[in-house]
Write an enzyme that holds these catalytic residues in place. Structure first.
Site, PDB file in Angstrom:
ATOM      1  N   PHE A   8     -17.211  -9.049 -28.447  1.00  0.00           N
ATOM      2  CA  PHE A   8     -16.565 -10.362 -28.483  1.00  0.00           C
ATOM      3  C   PHE A   8     -15.277 -10.297 -27.674  1.00  0.00           C
ATOM      4  CE2 PHE A   8     -15.135 -14.123 -31.251  1.00  0.00           C
ATOM      5  CZ  PHE A   8     -16.063 -14.983 -30.679  1.00  0.00           C
ATOM      6  N   LYS A 225     -25.137  -0.477 -10.016  1.00  0.00           N
ATOM      7  CA  LYS A 225     -25.801  -1.779  -9.794  1.00  0.00           C
ATOM      8  C   LYS A 225     -26.961  -1.636  -8.801  1.00  0.00           C
ATOM      9  CE  LYS A 225     -21.644  -4.452 -10.771  1.00  0.00           C
ATOM     10  NZ  LYS A 225     -20.417  -4.950 -10.124  1.00  0.00           N
TER      11      LYS A 225
HETATM   12  N1  NAP Z   1     -16.086  -9.157 -17.427  1.00  0.00           N
HETATM   13  C1  NAP Z   1     -16.934  -9.360 -16.447  1.00  0.00           C
HETATM   14  O1  NAP Z   1     -16.651 -10.076 -15.487  1.00  0.00           O
HETATM   15  C2  NAP Z   1     -18.290  -8.703 -16.472  1.00  0.00           C
HETATM   16  C3  NAP Z   1     -19.228  -8.994 -15.458  1.00  0.00           C
HETATM   17  C4  NAP Z   1     -20.495  -8.413 -15.503  1.00  0.00           C
HETATM   18  C5  NAP Z   1     -20.802  -7.539 -16.535  1.00  0.00           C
HETATM   19  N2  NAP Z   1     -19.862  -7.259 -17.494  1.00  0.00           N
HETATM   20  C6  NAP Z   1     -20.214  -6.339 -18.572  1.00  0.00           C
HETATM   21  O2  NAP Z   1     -20.158  -7.039 -19.804  1.00  0.00           O
HETATM   22  C7  NAP Z   1     -19.757  -6.167 -20.851  1.00  0.00           C
HETATM   23  C8  NAP Z   1     -18.572  -6.771 -21.566  1.00  0.00           C
HETATM   24  O3  NAP Z   1     -17.507  -6.926 -20.650  1.00  0.00           O
HETATM   25  P1  NAP Z   1     -16.130  -7.600 -21.093  1.00  0.00           P
HETATM   26  O4  NAP Z   1     -15.377  -7.842 -19.854  1.00  0.00           O
HETATM   27  O5  NAP Z   1     -16.395  -8.722 -22.041  1.00  0.00           O
HETATM   28  O6  NAP Z   1     -15.442  -6.392 -21.904  1.00  0.00           O
HETATM   29  P2  NAP Z   1     -14.296  -6.492 -22.990  1.00  0.00           P
HETATM   30  O7  NAP Z   1     -13.454  -7.692 -22.767  1.00  0.00           O
HETATM   31  O8  NAP Z   1     -13.655  -5.158 -23.045  1.00  0.00           O
HETATM   32  O9  NAP Z   1     -15.085  -6.738 -24.362  1.00  0.00           O
HETATM   33  C9  NAP Z   1     -15.862  -5.758 -24.965  1.00  0.00           C
HETATM   34  C10 NAP Z   1     -16.130  -6.166 -26.406  1.00  0.00           C
HETATM   35  O10 NAP Z   1     -16.928  -5.154 -27.015  1.00  0.00           O
HETATM   36  C11 NAP Z   1     -16.332  -4.795 -28.276  1.00  0.00           C
HETATM   37  N3  NAP Z   1     -16.682  -3.437 -28.659  1.00  0.00           N
HETATM   38  C12 NAP Z   1     -16.203  -2.263 -28.203  1.00  0.00           C
HETATM   39  N4  NAP Z   1     -16.786  -1.226 -28.822  1.00  0.00           N
HETATM   40  C13 NAP Z   1     -17.659  -1.781 -29.718  1.00  0.00           C
HETATM   41  C14 NAP Z   1     -18.551  -1.244 -30.685  1.00  0.00           C
HETATM   42  N5  NAP Z   1     -18.679   0.075 -30.868  1.00  0.00           N
HETATM   43  N6  NAP Z   1     -19.292  -2.102 -31.429  1.00  0.00           N
HETATM   44  C15 NAP Z   1     -19.173  -3.445 -31.290  1.00  0.00           C
HETATM   45  N7  NAP Z   1     -18.334  -4.010 -30.381  1.00  0.00           N
HETATM   46  C16 NAP Z   1     -17.591  -3.187 -29.618  1.00  0.00           C
HETATM   47  C17 NAP Z   1     -14.840  -4.966 -28.028  1.00  0.00           C
HETATM   48  O11 NAP Z   1     -14.158  -5.033 -29.258  1.00  0.00           O
HETATM   49  P3  NAP Z   1     -12.588  -5.415 -29.341  1.00  0.00           P
HETATM   50  O12 NAP Z   1     -12.513  -6.892 -29.027  1.00  0.00           O
HETATM   51  O13 NAP Z   1     -12.251  -5.131 -30.770  1.00  0.00           O
HETATM   52  O14 NAP Z   1     -11.898  -4.552 -28.355  1.00  0.00           O
HETATM   53  C18 NAP Z   1     -14.855  -6.281 -27.241  1.00  0.00           C
HETATM   54  O15 NAP Z   1     -14.961  -7.366 -28.134  1.00  0.00           O
HETATM   55  C19 NAP Z   1     -19.476  -4.812 -20.187  1.00  0.00           C
HETATM   56  O16 NAP Z   1     -20.587  -3.988 -20.345  1.00  0.00           O
HETATM   57  C20 NAP Z   1     -19.245  -5.180 -18.720  1.00  0.00           C
HETATM   58  O17 NAP Z   1     -19.567  -4.142 -17.839  1.00  0.00           O
HETATM   59  C21 NAP Z   1     -18.630  -7.823 -17.484  1.00  0.00           C
END
Ligand code: NAP
Length: 357
Positions: A8, A225
């Protein structure tokens, strides 16, 4: 359709906002009434089998940093994987951080979902690059689907576009820019004449690069990728170890400016071809070439034997953009469950998992 949302953060919260913003459209156009019954972050989980109030969940996350804040449903010792396994739901949306070495926690979350016969939609590159075929096999074995549009290209449907290009044609190879951060850095060096370190600093300040940017600038993110794309398009069964990788760390502003004077540009190009295999390396390309994009964008060229080359360009990352890919995948799953299989990726997954048999 009951959903469990693992992660989240930027993407997970954007997905929740998108579900709210598109509520009417989803119901009227697609007959989809999604209900989020579980949300997990690193602090714990929040469960409500009658449907979580997303507005309240977003507010609580903003105020406390946790979905499982004190005094609310979801406190407990159960692991996220156990929650996913036990919850009555149809789909897991997996958006936890990418781990390139172990694939965790995403891998365990996806495994728990498949074992409890839930479809999985993810944008998490880690598990896909490490266990592409094992995950597809697990999905197929349990009669569910695995979709991952957002893992390559963020909101830009690179993988689906590639599948369309290859239908009824022969895909010979692909090459493209799969990492927006590197492209942003190279563009800044080119347009402002600044050295690499200053351009990197600019990328960090603009929120494109992480505090530790090595996965981006050393080419590893592009390589992962590329592996997912090559396997998805059946161009290769390679893993990350099979990619020849060099990043942009050593590129000087003199080189960039000299290339610019010649009417060309340096870009970090990821490619797969029969002659060279899988390669990620800085490459000089003509400025007029469609791949010569600027800023934090992605661009991929698909070379087809009969119909020639085609290029897709768009934003390669971002919360709302990536969330839109998750929603697109969800709609594909919904369409397939309802027997409306004439959508693009219903063909795309044929023979891998969840495709028409
Ligand atoms: N951001 C982008 O533009 C983008 C684009 C393409 C792909 N992605 C992929 O999408 C995924 C998420 O990216 P994001 O940018 O949203 O990352 P993020 O902002 O760091 O969010 C990650 C979320 O996962 C939660 N988390 C961490 N460890 C966990 C666990 N053990 N169990 C359950 N939840 C856990 C975190 O908790 P907390 O909130 O408590 O820290 C946070 O809510 C990644 O794999 C990334 O590579 C992202």
């Amino acid at each position: 359709m009951r959903l469990v949302l693992a992660g989240f953060g930027v993407v997970g919260q954007s997905f929740a906002r998108l579900l709210m913003a598109q509520e009417k459209e989803l119901a009227l156009t697609y007959g989809l009434v999604p209900q989020v019954v579980g949300i997990m972050d690193s602090s714990g989980w929040l469960v409500d089998e009658h449907g979580i109030d997303l507005k309240k969940a977003l507010k609580a996350k903003k105020e406390s940093g946790k979905v499982a804040a004190k005094g609310r449903k979801g406190e407990g010792r159960k692991s996220a994987a156990d929650v996913i396994r036990d919850l009555e739901a149809e789909v897991l949306i997996e958006a936890t951080p990418t781990n390139f070495k172990t694939g965790e926690p995403g891998f365990s979350h996806m495994k728990a979902a498949f074992e409890s016969r839930k479809h999985v939609v993810t944008c998490n590159k880690g598990p896909l690059s490490l266990a592409y075929y094992a995950l597809h096999e697990l999905a197929r074995h349990n009669g569910v689907q695995l979709r991952f549009s957002g893992a390559v290209g963020g909101g830009t449907p690179v993988l689906d576009f590639g599948k369309t290009c290859s239908m009824g044609d022969q895909l010979i190879g692909i090459r493209g820019i799969l990492n927006g951060t590197c492209n942003y850095i190279l563009t800044r060096m080119e347009q402002h004449g600044v050295p690499f370190a200053e351009a990197l600093d600019g990328a960090q300040k603009a929120g494109y690069a992480e505090a530790d940017p090595s996965l981006d600038i050393d080419g590893y993110d592009s390589a992962v990728k590329l592996v997912i794309t090559a396997n998805h398009l059946q161009l290769s069964k390679a893993g990350i170890k099979d990619v020849k990788v060099s990043g942009i760390r050593g590129i000087s502003s003199e080189e960039v400016l000299k290339t610019k004077k010649q009417g060309r540009a340096i870009r970090l190009i990821a490619s797969v071809s029969a002659e060279r295999g899988l390669v990620v390396e800085p490459t000089v390309i003509e400025r007029e070439h469609p791949l010569c994009i600027t800023g934090a964008n992605n661009a991929v060229e698909f070379e087809c034997e009969y119909s020639g080359p085609k290029v897709i360009i768009g934003k390669g990352a971002g919360g709302p953009e990536t969330a839109s890919s998750l929603l697109r995948d969800l709609l594909e799953i919904r369409g397939k469950i309802n027997g409306q299989a004439a959508t693009l990726s219903a063909y795309s997954m044929s023979g891998i998992s969840g495709g028409p048999s």
